[in-house]
Design a protein around this motif. Structure first.
Motif, mmCIF file in Angstrom:
data_model
loop_
_atom_site.group_PDB
_atom_site.id
_atom_site.type_symbol
_atom_site.label_atom_id
_atom_site.label_comp_id
_atom_site.label_asym_id
_atom_site.label_seq_id
_atom_site.Cartn_x
_atom_site.Cartn_y
_atom_site.Cartn_z
ATOM 1 N N ALA A 106 0.910 -1.222 0.116
ATOM 2 C CA ALA A 106 -0.081 0.042 0.118
ATOM 3 C C ALA A 106 0.985 1.354 0.028
ATOM 4 O O ALA A 106 0.426 2.351 -0.714
ATOM 5 N N LEU A 107 1.902 1.235 0.713
ATOM 6 C CA LEU A 107 2.907 2.413 0.894
ATOM 7 C C LEU A 107 3.410 2.619 -0.503
ATOM 8 O O LEU A 107 3.415 3.861 -0.903
ATOM 9 N N ASN A 121 1.503 6.938 -6.700
ATOM 10 C CA ASN A 121 0.527 7.780 -6.749
ATOM 11 C C ASN A 121 0.799 9.074 -6.905
ATOM 12 O O ASN A 121 0.415 9.891 -7.699
ATOM 13 N N SER A 122 1.624 9.516 -5.759
ATOM 14 C CA SER A 122 2.007 10.893 -5.782
ATOM 15 C C SER A 122 3.166 11.232 -6.849
ATOM 16 O O SER A 122 3.269 12.509 -7.247
ATOM 17 N N LYS A 169 2.373 1.668 -3.336
ATOM 18 C CA LYS A 169 1.229 2.277 -4.318
ATOM 19 C C LYS A 169 0.949 3.713 -4.241
ATOM 20 O O LYS A 169 0.800 4.661 -5.218
ATOM 21 N N GLN A 170 0.991 4.186 -2.841
ATOM 22 C CA GLN A 170 0.688 5.638 -2.577
ATOM 23 C C GLN A 170 1.898 6.260 -3.152
ATOM 24 O O GLN A 170 1.681 7.525 -3.695
#
Ligand SMILES: [Zn+2]
Length: 68
Positions: free
Chosen positions: A8-9, A15-16, A11-12
């Motif tokens: 999840a990290l 995304n940014s 992926k974040q």
């Protein structure tokens, strides 16, 4: 203690990264883009021709991109 979810990290972060690229594209195109933090207009700062600087009035967004 909750298990850390690194997927999840990552992926974040991705995304940014994409958001940042998008934002740079929009500002360079002359679109009006607001800082996600202070909602002030982001401006393209003049600098030498190998670096792009994008900042908001308060400085909470400061993106520097080196050109190839
Ligand atoms: Zn800002």
């Amino acid at each position: 203690m909750p298990k850390l979810d690194f997927s999840a990290l990552n992926k974040q972060a991705a995304n940014s990264f994409h958001q940042q690229r998008n934002l740079i594209k929009q500002v360079c195109r002359g679109d009006k883009v607001l800082c996600p933090d202070c909602q002030q207009l982001l401006t393209l700062m003049p600098s030498d021709n190998k670096v792009i600087n994008i900042k908001c009035a308060k400085g909470c967004t400061a993106i520097e991109l080196e050109l190839d």
